[in-house]
Each structure stands twice: as structure tokens, then as C-alpha cells.
Design a protein around this motif. Structure first.
Motif, PDB file in Angstrom:
ATOM      1  N   LEU A 107       0.821  -1.209   0.000  1.00  0.00           N
ATOM      2  CA  LEU A 107       0.000   0.000   0.000  1.00  0.00           C
ATOM      3  C   LEU A 107       0.854   1.257   0.000  1.00  0.00           C
ATOM      4  N   HIS A 108       1.977   1.199   0.689  1.00  0.00           N
ATOM      5  CA  HIS A 108       2.875   2.365   0.726  1.00  0.00           C
ATOM      6  C   HIS A 108       3.419   2.666  -0.667  1.00  0.00           C
ATOM      7  N   ARG A 109       3.814   1.635  -1.389  1.00  0.00           N
ATOM      8  CA  ARG A 109       4.329   1.842  -2.755  1.00  0.00           C
ATOM      9  C   ARG A 109       3.255   2.391  -3.687  1.00  0.00           C
ATOM     10  N   ASP A 110       2.009   2.027  -3.407  1.00  0.00           N
ATOM     11  CA  ASP A 110       0.917   2.500  -4.266  1.00  0.00           C
ATOM     12  C   ASP A 110       0.412   3.876  -3.868  1.00  0.00           C
ATOM     13  N   GLY A 111       1.044   4.493  -2.901  1.00  0.00           N
ATOM     14  CA  GLY A 111       0.669   5.848  -2.515  1.00  0.00           C
ATOM     15  C   GLY A 111      -0.567   5.938  -1.640  1.00  0.00           C
ATOM     16  N   VAL A 112      -0.959   4.818  -0.996  1.00  0.00           N
ATOM     17  CA  VAL A 112      -2.121   4.832  -0.099  1.00  0.00           C
ATOM     18  C   VAL A 112      -1.626   5.208   1.291  1.00  0.00           C
ATOM     19  N   ARG A 113      -2.154   6.300   1.837  1.00  0.00           N
ATOM     20  CA  ARG A 113      -1.685   6.825   3.107  1.00  0.00           C
ATOM     21  C   ARG A 113      -2.764   6.703   4.189  1.00  0.00           C
ATOM     22  N   CYS A 114      -2.302   6.674   5.432  1.00  0.00           N
ATOM     23  CA  CYS A 114      -3.217   6.551   6.564  1.00  0.00           C
ATOM     24  C   CYS A 114      -3.988   7.850   6.762  1.00  0.00           C
ATOM     25  N   GLU A 115      -5.292   7.746   6.996  1.00  0.00           N
ATOM     26  CA  GLU A 115      -6.142   8.913   7.215  1.00  0.00           C
ATOM     27  C   GLU A 115      -6.082   9.409   8.655  1.00  0.00           C
ATOM     28  N   GLY A 116      -5.466   8.642   9.536  1.00  0.00           N
ATOM     29  CA  GLY A 116      -5.272   9.097  10.901  1.00  0.00           C
ATOM     30  C   GLY A 116      -6.532   9.158  11.740  1.00  0.00           C
ATOM     31  N   ARG A 117      -7.495   8.282  11.500  1.00  0.00           N
ATOM     32  CA  ARG A 117      -8.740   8.312  12.276  1.00  0.00           C
ATOM     33  C   ARG A 117      -9.395   6.941  12.271  1.00  0.00           C
ATOM     34  N   GLN A 118     -10.452   6.823  13.051  1.00  0.00           N
ATOM     35  CA  GLN A 118     -11.278   5.625  13.063  1.00  0.00           C
ATOM     36  C   GLN A 118     -12.447   5.832  12.091  1.00  0.00           C
ATOM     37  N   PRO A 119     -13.056   4.770  11.593  1.00  0.00           N
ATOM     38  CA  PRO A 119     -14.089   4.908  10.549  1.00  0.00           C
ATOM     39  C   PRO A 119     -15.279   5.779  10.937  1.00  0.00           C
ATOM     40  N   TRP A 120     -15.612   5.858  12.238  1.00  0.00           N
ATOM     41  CA  TRP A 120     -16.784   6.630  12.630  1.00  0.00           C
ATOM     42  C   TRP A 120     -16.452   8.094  12.924  1.00  0.00           C
ATOM     43  N   GLN A 121     -15.191   8.459  12.904  1.00  0.00           N
ATOM     44  CA  GLN A 121     -14.814   9.826  13.210  1.00  0.00           C
ATOM     45  C   GLN A 121     -14.994  10.745  12.016  1.00  0.00           C
ATOM     46  N   ASP A 122     -15.242  12.006  12.294  1.00  0.00           N
ATOM     47  CA  ASP A 122     -15.473  13.023  11.261  1.00  0.00           C
ATOM     48  C   ASP A 122     -14.192  13.253  10.469  1.00  0.00           C
ATOM     49  N   PRO A 123     -14.239  13.157   9.140  1.00  0.00           N
ATOM     50  CA  PRO A 123     -13.028  13.399   8.341  1.00  0.00           C
ATOM     51  C   PRO A 123     -12.455  14.791   8.532  1.00  0.00           C
ATOM     52  N   SER A 124     -13.274  15.747   8.949  1.00  0.00           N
ATOM     53  CA  SER A 124     -12.770  17.103   9.130  1.00  0.00           C
ATOM     54  C   SER A 124     -11.809  17.217  10.304  1.00  0.00           C
ATOM     55  N   SER A 125     -11.834  16.223  11.181  1.00  0.00           N
ATOM     56  CA  SER A 125     -10.946  16.253  12.345  1.00  0.00           C
ATOM     57  C   SER A 125      -9.721  15.363  12.144  1.00  0.00           C
ATOM     58  N   ASP A 126      -9.393  15.104  10.881  1.00  0.00           N
ATOM     59  CA  ASP A 126      -8.246  14.233  10.594  1.00  0.00           C
ATOM     60  C   ASP A 126      -6.956  14.792  11.174  1.00  0.00           C
ATOM     61  N   GLN A 127      -6.129  13.893  11.650  1.00  0.00           N
ATOM     62  CA  GLN A 127      -4.793  14.236  12.068  1.00  0.00           C
ATOM     63  C   GLN A 127      -3.817  13.515  11.155  1.00  0.00           C
ATOM     64  N   ILE A 128      -2.733  14.184  10.850  1.00  0.00           N
ATOM     65  CA  ILE A 128      -1.752  13.590   9.947  1.00  0.00           C
ATOM     66  C   ILE A 128      -1.107  12.387  10.627  1.00  0.00           C
ATOM     67  N   CYS A 129      -1.056  11.255   9.930  1.00  0.00           N
ATOM     68  CA  CYS A 129      -0.408  10.053  10.426  1.00  0.00           C
ATOM     69  C   CYS A 129       0.588   9.575   9.383  1.00  0.00           C
ATOM     70  N   ASP A 130       1.825   9.502   9.784  1.00  0.00           N
ATOM     71  CA  ASP A 130       2.893   9.131   8.853  1.00  0.00           C
ATOM     72  C   ASP A 130       3.234   7.653   8.897  1.00  0.00           C
ATOM     73  N   HIS A 131       2.499   6.891   9.697  1.00  0.00           N
ATOM     74  CA  HIS A 131       2.803   5.474   9.811  1.00  0.00           C
ATOM     75  C   HIS A 131       2.299   4.702   8.596  1.00  0.00           C
ATOM     76  N   ARG A 132       2.852   3.539   8.408  1.00  0.00           N
ATOM     77  CA  ARG A 132       2.587   2.722   7.227  1.00  0.00           C
ATOM     78  C   ARG A 132       1.272   1.967   7.356  1.00  0.00           C
ATOM     79  N   LEU A 133       0.532   1.886   6.247  1.00  0.00           N
ATOM     80  CA  LEU A 133      -0.687   1.081   6.185  1.00  0.00           C
ATOM     81  C   LEU A 133      -0.354  -0.321   5.690  1.00  0.00           C
ATOM     82  N   ILE A 134      -1.037  -1.308   6.277  1.00  0.00           N
ATOM     83  CA  ILE A 134      -0.838  -2.697   5.887  1.00  0.00           C
ATOM     84  C   ILE A 134      -2.198  -3.329   5.633  1.00  0.00           C
ATOM     85  N   ALA A 135      -2.321  -4.054   4.548  1.00  0.00           N
ATOM     86  CA  ALA A 135      -3.579  -4.730   4.224  1.00  0.00           C
ATOM     87  C   ALA A 135      -3.687  -6.017   5.039  1.00  0.00           C
ATOM     88  N   VAL A 136      -4.803  -6.173   5.739  1.00  0.00           N
ATOM     89  CA  VAL A 136      -5.040  -7.356   6.564  1.00  0.00           C
ATOM     90  C   VAL A 136      -6.479  -7.823   6.359  1.00  0.00           C
TER      91      VAL A 136
END
Length: 602
Positions: free
Chosen positions: A197-226
Motif C-alpha cells: 500500500l505504501h508503494r501504491d501511494g495509499v496513506r493513513c487517514e489518521g482516524r477511526q471509521p466513525w470519526q469526522d473526516p474534518s478532524s483528521d490528524q496527519i499520520c505518517d505510519h505505514r498502512l498494511i492490508a489485513v
């Protein structure tokens, strides 16, 4: 918003369907929102000061409950659909849109086929975030030659399909996401790499699915498909405490007596001078304790750290049980009723057993409160997510909790005999195997320290649970353990509590506490040891020192010592039959009990 009605047991709202958990309900994949979404007016508050002292500032609240059939006005919990991406089992179309039928939301495709949640989701490896995989973006990325300009700039957003093809082999290679617009096809085998996912440019949104996207916080950690049902997607952290009258530990009481003595501060002021020892001897004589303990109390007073070891919830419980055992028959009517009796008074028991048991308590009534602190995802070292993600201004965090009432059996082991046994070099060497493996594993450091007494008493608790399941009338999954085994503090603990507690459908009927009577407990203990004497997997099991997750069990397997993971404090880890019954080179804590019992009976 689609309304799905589904009943849960109250205990399931703490675990396994608590805040942040991904659950399957009626063909849907849902995720539980945090407690800031709860209707507090319908969530009754639970009182347990001992637990709140750990969670403070916070409030314990039980999930809304109802009797009978659920209706539109029934208080409920919010569960969000996750993952939002689904595919149609009939036309294989991929979409995020729920269909409508006669004005009502339905989990159906336009073609009439049922929508099935996608199998994979993306988890942040350190931030404990989780999100949908952007399937359209992922399908049109990659490093292969098939990514042409037509693919890169494709805008056929509604033309994705989830395709199975046996011609492409087996496993993930046979599953692919295809775009009818640009004819791009990408197999799921390209998804599961650590860096995919990192190579494909998919980045972490820094939130949980029920949280408002407007309150996103930057997250630099790697996403992994599970896989969305993977157990590592949700690592809950919960606490439980028995609701007991808080008792002062003996060492604490002695320290208070020393410090309240009129000569204590004169001894401290002398600061090791010629009068210190004289004052210490006078205090020791009046209080009735060794001089060394008086001097140690003075040293702790001068220590900036306070000198006192950090005690956990179990220390207060241990002190309360000791007091109950000393008082014998309990005529109380509260939420903590324990009848204590001395084992030594029963001369018909094998002396090898009575010399190691210091007392038994029949726990006629006990109240337990369990609370969910929060959770982590993917890794035990990932960021901790609180159960309440709402704004913290002018309010306390709300922790999901449940109160349960039950009964049990408490066994106290003789400290002198236990200390003598665990001093043996063979015993320490055996336990050190688990010590080293615990230190080598990051997540295993959350487990209790596997000192010899803990491993032995923990294993005895499992053996007793397995035998009680046959005699008590309760399923083994309904029985719980609490192990009190610490040697690294002034008040050493050495005991186990086997209990059952329920707050909803399965109540307690006295089937467990009656087995704590003297004439019934002896046969149960001996039967439990006899069951473990020979395992169906022997000699492989008894000779093993590497079993279970991360090899954190020694001679213990499903055939002899493992129980339901919901019954065990450590999820079936840190067990060893050799430290209980002995081995070729290891003396067991109860290694001569069966031989003596057979001689008496035979």
C-alpha cells in the motif's frame, strides 16, 4: 442511515464486541463507535471506586439494555458499516453505495444480489487506525507495465468488479479487481506485502471509521492490508476488579504503626546517628516487629520515591480474602461473603496437600466490575486508543463497563512451603525459560512475570477449572480465574480464585460454592491432579518446553491444561505441568500428593 436490529449480551459490549471492534452481524460487517456516541441518559452508571481509582478521571457506564423485543424507540448502541466497500455476489460489481427499496435502505445491489463486505481492510501499523482500502485507486496503481496512461487517468469509478478465476491458480492469485472502463486487472496477491500500500501511494487517514473526516490528524505510519476478521485488528485492554471492602495489607499496617510512633521522627532526624538504632530497638519492641523493618521504614521515608512498591488491584483483594479466612463463617449480607476454614483441621486429607494449603474460602457472593479502557490495532506496541474519543473539555471519559454477581472457591497456599520449593535451582531454571521468552517478545511483556509460584498456581487453577466443569453444572467457559502470586513485594501473595460471575442470561445457582466444602473439595483437587498426571499427548507434552503462542507454555497443551481463553487471565499462556507434578529433573509443588493419596486409599 440503515437501522439494523440485533441484540447483544451486556458482557459482549465490553468484549469481544466493544468499542473499535469489527463484528459480523446478520451478514453485515460493522464496527462499534466510541462512547462519545452513546446516549448517556439510557446508559446507567456503575459504581466501583477501586476500579475508578485506576481509570480516573472517568465514569463507568453500562450499555443500554432492554427486555423483550427491540422497537424503534429502544435505547441502542451505534455500529457503523465497515468496510464500506462491498461486492455483489451476483454481478460482482464493487461499490460503496447501499441500495434502496420502497424508501428503505437495504443491503442489495441494483441487480438484486446481496452485497458482501470486502475481505481486506487497511490497518496502520503503529497508530492503531483502520480504514477502507481505496479499491479504485489501488486497482489503477502498480509497478507493472500494464499501468498505461489510459489506466492512470481512468475515471470509470462505477465500473469495478471483484472477479474470481480458477484459471489463475489458487489463493489470492485467483482473486482480482477489474475495471471495465480501462480493462485493468490486478490480483489481490499484489495487496498483501508489507510495503504494498505504501508503494501504491495509499496513506493513513489518521482516524477511526466513525470519526469526522474534518478532524483528521496527519499520520505518517505505514498502512498494511489485513483480513478484516484478523484477531490482531483489535487488541482490547480491559480491567476487572472485585467489589470488596478495601483492607490494609499487613506490611502497610506495620509501616503505619511504625511511622505513627512518637520516637519515629526523632530516629529519622538522627539520620543514622548513634541514637537511631536505640530508637529503632525501642519502637520494634513496642510494636512487636524486627528492628530491620523499623530501619527500612525510616529509609523509605527519606527516599524521594516514597519507597513503596506500586500495588495493583489484586493486592487489596488479597488482603480482603485473608481477613475473611481468619473470621471463619461469614454472616454478612453484602456483595462480598466468604466462609473461611482451615485445611489443617482435616486430618483425613493427605498431609502432602494440607501442608501446602493455608486455607480455603467458600465465596458465597462476589461482585465483579469489568471495564474497557480502550484498544490497540495490529501490534501490542501501537498507539493506545481510548474508549471515549469525544472532546475532553469539561467532561470525564466514559468507559464501557458491566457488573456481574457470582460465587467461587478461594485457595490460599502456604507461603513457607512455597518459598522453600521455589528456592530450588531446578525450579528457578525451569521458570527462567518462560522469563527469557517473555523478555524477548514485545507483546508478552504485558503478561504477568512468570516466576515459579505464578506458573505453578496458574496451572493448578486451569486443572481445577477443567475438573469443576464436570461437577459444578457450569460450562468451563463460564468459570474464571484470578491468580494471586507475587514474591516481589513485602506482602507476598500465593492463592487462586476460581469463580463464575454473570450479569445477564446465565446466573449463579450455588453449584460452585458448594464444591468448596471440605468433603467435596478434596476429591476434586485429587481428581484434577490425577487428570493432569497423564496427558493424551504424552510423552511429547510432558517432555516439551516449547508449546503455545510464542512458545510461552512448557508442558501444557489442549489435552491436559488449556481452558477456554475467556476463562484465563493470560489467554492460555505461562503454564507448565512439571512445576506442579514434577518432571525428570524438576521437583513439582505438589509432586508427592498423588502418591500419598494412593497409599492412603489403597
Amino acid at each position: 442511515m440503515e437501522r439494523i436490529l440485533h441484540d447483544l449480551r451486556l458482557s459482549e459490549t465490553v468484549t469481544p464486541f466493544g468499542v473499535g471492534a469489527v463484528v459480523d452481524v446478520l451478514g453485515e460487517s460493522l464496527i462499534a463507535s466510541d462512547t462519545s456516541w452513546w446516549d448517556i441518559r439510557s446508559a446507567p452508571e456503575i459504581s466501583c471506586q477501586r476500579l475508578l481509582a485506576i481509570l480516573d478521571p472517568g465514569v463507568l457506564r453500562q450499555a443500554p439494555a432492554h427486555s423483550g423485543r427491540a422497537a424503534k424507540e429502544t435505547a441502542h448502541l451505534f455500529y457503523w458499516r465497515f468496510p464500506a466497500w462491498r461486492f455483489c455476489e451476483r454481478c460482482t460489481k464493487l461499490s460503496q453505495i447501499t441500495g434502496k427499496s420502497k424508501g428503505r435502505w437495504v443491503n442489495r445491489c441494483d441487480c438484486g444480489g446481496a452485497l458482501v463486505p470486502m475481505r481486506y481492510v487497511a490497518v496502520c501499523d503503529k497508530g492503531s487506525h483502520i480504514q477502507d482500502i481505496p479499491w479504485f485507486k489501488w486497482a489503477h496503481r502498480g509497478m507493472d507495465a500494464g499501468v498505461t496512461d489510459a489506466v492512470r487517468f481512468c475515471k470509470a469509478y462505477k465500473e469495478l468488479k471483484f472477479v474470481r478465476s480458477s484459471q489463475r491458480g489458487e489463493g489470492l492469485s485467483s482473486l482480482s479487481v477489474e475495471c471495465n472502463g480501462c480493462r485493468r486487472s490486478r490480483p489481490l496477491s499484489a495487496l498483501v506485502g508489507i510495503e504494498s500500500l505504501h508503494r501504491d501511494g495509499v496513506r493513513c487517514e489518521g482516524r477511526q471509521p466513525w470519526q469526522d473526516p474534518s478532524s483528521d490528524q496527519i499520520c505518517d505510519h505505514r498502512l498494511i492490508a489485513v483480513q478484516r476478521g484478523a484477531t490482531s485488528n483489535y487488541i482490547a485492554e480491559s480491567l476487572s476488579a472485585l467489589d470488596i471492602p478495601e483492607e490494609t495489607l499487613p506490611s502497610v499496617a506495620r509501616t503505619e504503626a511504625i511511622r505513627s510512633h512518637e520516637l519515629f521522627w526523632r530516629m529519622v532526624a538522627d539520620n543514622g546517628g548513634p541514637k537511631s538504632e536505640m530508637f529503632a530497638e525501642m519502637i520494634a519492641e513496642e510494636v512487636g516487629i524486627p528492628v530491620e523493618e523499623v530501619l527500612r521504614a525510616a529509609s523509605d521515608e527519606e527516599d524521594e520515591s516514597g519507597g513503596a512498591a506500586l500495588l495493583d488491584l489484586k493486592d487489596g483483594e488479597w488482603a480482603a480474602f485473608l481477613k475473611k479466612l481468619e473470621n471463619g463463617r461469614d454472616h454478612g449480607v453484602g456483595d462480598f461473603v466468604v466462609d473461611g476454614w482451615a485445611v489443617a483441621s482435616h486430618s483425613t486429607w493427605p498431609q502432602a496437600l494440607t501442608s501446602r494449603l493455608g486455607g480455603v474460602g467458600q465465596v458465597r457472593r462476589v461482585r465483579e466490575v469489568r471495564a474497557l479502557r480502550g484498544f490497540r490495532r495490529y501490534d501490542a506496541g501501537a498507539a493506545f486508543i481510548n474508549a471515549d474519543l469525544g472532546p475532553k473539555r469539561k467532561k470525564k471519559s466514559v468507559f464501557p463497563a458491566i457488573e456481574l454477581f457470582g460465587e467461587g472457591i478461594f485457595l490460599r497456599f502456604d507461603e513457607e512451603r512455597l518459598t522453600e520449593w521455589e528456592r530450588a535451582s531446578e525450579v528457578r531454571a525451569r521458570a527462567d525459560i518462560l522469563m527469557q521468552r517473555r523478555r524477548a517478545s514485545q507483546w508478552a511483556e504485558r503478561l504477568p512475570v512468570p516466576e515459579p509460584r505464578f506458573v505453578a498456581l496458574h496451572t493448578i487453577a486451569h486443572l481445577l477449572i477443567r475438573r469443576l466443569a464436570f461437577a459444578s453444572g457450569y460450562a468451563s467457559a463460564s468459570l474464571q480465574e484470578r491468580v494471586y502470586a507475587h514474591s516481589d513485594r513485602p506482602d507476598r501473595t500465593a492463592g487462586i480464585l476460581i469463580y463464575t460471575a454473570a450479569g445477564d442470561a446465565q446466573g449463579t445457582l450455588g453449584g460452585l460454592v458448594r464444591l468448596g466444602e471440605p468433603d467435596k473439595l478434596l476429591p476434586l483437587l485429587l481428581a484434577a491432579l490425577s487428570d493432569a498426571d497423564v496427558c493424551s499427548n504424552d510423552p511429547v507434552c510432558i517432555e516439551s518446553d516449547r508449546q503455545g503462542a510464542s512458545s510461552l507454555n512448557l508442558s501444557a497443551c489442549h489435552g491436559c491444561a488449556l481452558v477456554s481463553e475467556t476463562s484465563c487471565e493470560t489467554a492460555n499462556r505461562l503454564l507448565d505441568r512439571q512445576l506442579v507434578l514434577g518432571g525428570a529433573n524438576v521437583p513439582g509443588l505438589l509432586d508427592d500428593v498423588l502418591d500419598q493419596a494412593r497409599r492412603i486409599g489403597g
